[in-house]
Design an enzyme around this catalytic site. Structure first.
Site, PDB file in Angstrom:
ATOM      1  N   GLY A  31       4.940  93.307  51.448  1.00  0.00           N
ATOM      2  CA  GLY A  31       5.678  94.123  52.415  1.00  0.00           C
ATOM      3  C   GLY A  31       6.944  93.470  52.932  1.00  0.00           C
ATOM      4  CB  ALA A  32       8.765  92.209  55.171  1.00  0.00           C
ATOM      5  CG  HIS A  37       9.793  93.630  48.143  1.00  0.00           C
ATOM      6  ND1 HIS A  37      10.314  93.133  49.317  1.00  0.00           N
ATOM      7  CD2 HIS A  37       8.767  92.821  47.819  1.00  0.00           C
ATOM      8  CE1 HIS A  37       9.613  92.079  49.686  1.00  0.00           C
ATOM      9  NE2 HIS A  37       8.672  91.849  48.799  1.00  0.00           N
TER      10      HIS A  37
HETATM   11  P1  AMP Z   1       6.308  89.263  48.059  1.00  0.00           P
HETATM   12  O1  AMP Z   1       6.212  90.502  48.903  1.00  0.00           O
HETATM   13  O2  AMP Z   1       7.232  88.234  48.612  1.00  0.00           O
HETATM   14  O3  AMP Z   1       4.951  88.728  47.654  1.00  0.00           O
HETATM   15  O4  AMP Z   1       7.000  89.711  46.711  1.00  0.00           O
HETATM   16  C1  AMP Z   1       6.492  90.789  45.954  1.00  0.00           C
HETATM   17  C2  AMP Z   1       7.128  90.766  44.595  1.00  0.00           C
HETATM   18  O5  AMP Z   1       8.545  90.876  44.746  1.00  0.00           O
HETATM   19  C3  AMP Z   1       6.874  89.447  43.844  1.00  0.00           C
HETATM   20  O6  AMP Z   1       6.627  89.732  42.478  1.00  0.00           O
HETATM   21  C4  AMP Z   1       8.151  88.701  44.040  1.00  0.00           C
HETATM   22  O7  AMP Z   1       8.425  87.788  42.993  1.00  0.00           O
HETATM   23  C5  AMP Z   1       9.163  89.834  44.033  1.00  0.00           C
HETATM   24  N1  AMP Z   1      10.390  89.412  44.709  1.00  0.00           N
HETATM   25  C6  AMP Z   1      10.513  88.811  45.920  1.00  0.00           C
HETATM   26  N2  AMP Z   1      11.806  88.531  46.181  1.00  0.00           N
HETATM   27  C7  AMP Z   1      12.517  88.955  45.104  1.00  0.00           C
HETATM   28  C8  AMP Z   1      13.905  88.947  44.760  1.00  0.00           C
HETATM   29  N3  AMP Z   1      14.832  88.447  45.565  1.00  0.00           N
HETATM   30  N4  AMP Z   1      14.276  89.468  43.568  1.00  0.00           N
HETATM   31  C9  AMP Z   1      13.346  89.987  42.724  1.00  0.00           C
HETATM   32  N5  AMP Z   1      12.028  90.026  42.993  1.00  0.00           N
HETATM   33  C10 AMP Z   1      11.618  89.533  44.164  1.00  0.00           C
END
Ligand code: AMP
Length: 291
Positions: A31-32, A37
């Site tokens: 989230g967030a 995402h």
């Molecule tokens: P998180 O909510 O931080 O667990 O991220 C969820 C998914 O989004 C994970 O697969 C992350 O690798 C991906 N993600 C987070 N930040 C980025 C970004 N800046 N660019 C691309 N994918 C991202």
């Protein structure tokens, strides 16, 4: 878009599309939402007639209780953004739904978890990631799941996990989305003070400097690392780690002679950030290394 809270609701919702053989894409998130995402959701939307986004701040992958408590949460905004992108199902279970009383199983990926994030955040971090991702795969039964290159070691761990456990899902790794000044988007960026937000741009510059050194013919990881460390030092940032590693295994390289990743983690103010840069060496002049 429908928001689903229980595994039973999720299974019911996906029964019909699965029976019809429609491709199901899963985007696991905590989230967030930011554009990183959203880029994964757009990609899933393009590829798959059925898109499921999971939103679950997984407590077992946090090694620091303060980090878990302070993790940014904005479920209403997240739901609005996912709906706008045309996501079909937002699966947002409670902690008890995912880890009911008596829960006692851990999925633990070896080797590729031992260095870098695994070393600095401890064994429990990737155990928490591997366990929750395995559970999400079993709950959703996706044909394909989308992850970000931003979390490079996590991507390697998940690819290892599905190969080792024969989980029938294709894994797609999507490029890192950045702010215009190069800072990799992260839910944690909101914690940066204005001054630290400026300092944090040194992370991407440092990784870029290592890549530029390799592009200019440097094959010695120590030399490329030194260039990157100097860039961080200019912003008074001392990293937890900054390494040039194999892109497949995250193992340290003696010589940059295959696809590599420059990876780093650093605290900027109170906020721990990670980033990485793919490096594709070419044989060029200035090659001082041995063959
Ligand atoms: P998180 O909510 O931080 O667990 O991220 C969820 C998914 O989004 C994970 O697969 C992350 O690798 C991906 N993600 C987070 N930040 C980025 C970004 N800046 N660019 C691309 N994918 C991202």
């Amino acid at each position: 878009m429908r928001t689903l809270r229980t595994i039973a609701e999720l299974k019911t919702a996906l029964r019909q599309p699965r029976r019809e053989g429609r491709r199901i894409g899963l985007v696991p998130t905590m989230g967030a939402f930011h554009d990183g995402h959203l880029s994964l959701m757009r990609r899933a939307r393009r590829d798959c007639p059925v898109v499921v986004v999971s939103l679950f701040v997984n407590p077992t992958q946090f090694n620091d209780a303060g980090d878990l408590d302070g993790y940014p949460r904005d479920p209403e905004r997240d739901a609005a953004l996912a709906a706008e992108l045309g996501v079909d199902y937002l699966f947002a279970p409670s902690v008890d739904e995912v880890y009911p009383q008596g829960f006692a199983t851990t999925v633990s990926v070896g080797r590729v978890t031992e260095t870098l994030e695994g070393e600095y955040r401890g064994r429990a971090h990737f155990d928490g990631v591997a366990t929750v991702v395995t559970k999400l795969f079993n709950m959703v039964g996706p044909d394909v799941a989308y992850f970000g290159q931003k979390d490079a070691q996590q991507a390697v761990v998940i690819q290892r996990l599905v190969r080792d456990l024969d989980i029938p899902v294709a894994i797609e790794i999507c490029p890192t989305v950045r702010e215009t000044d190069g800072l990799a988007m992260s839910s944690r960026n909101v914690h940066l003070s204005p001054a630290d937000r400026v300092r944090a741009t040194a992370l991407h510059r440092a990784l870029g400097a290592a890549r530029d050194a390799v592009d200019a013919g440097e094959h010695d990881p120590r030399a490329a690392r030194a260039v990157a460390l100097a860039e961080l030092a200019r912003a008074e940032i001392e990293p937890d780690y900054l390494e040039l590693v194999s892109a497949d295994t995250m193992a340290p390289l003696d010589r940059i002679d295959r696809d590599a990743l420059a990876v780093l983690a650093a605290r900027v103010g109170g906020t721990r950030l990670i980033d990485n840069e793919p490096i594709h060496p070419t044989s060029k002049a200035n090659d001082n290394g041995s063959p």
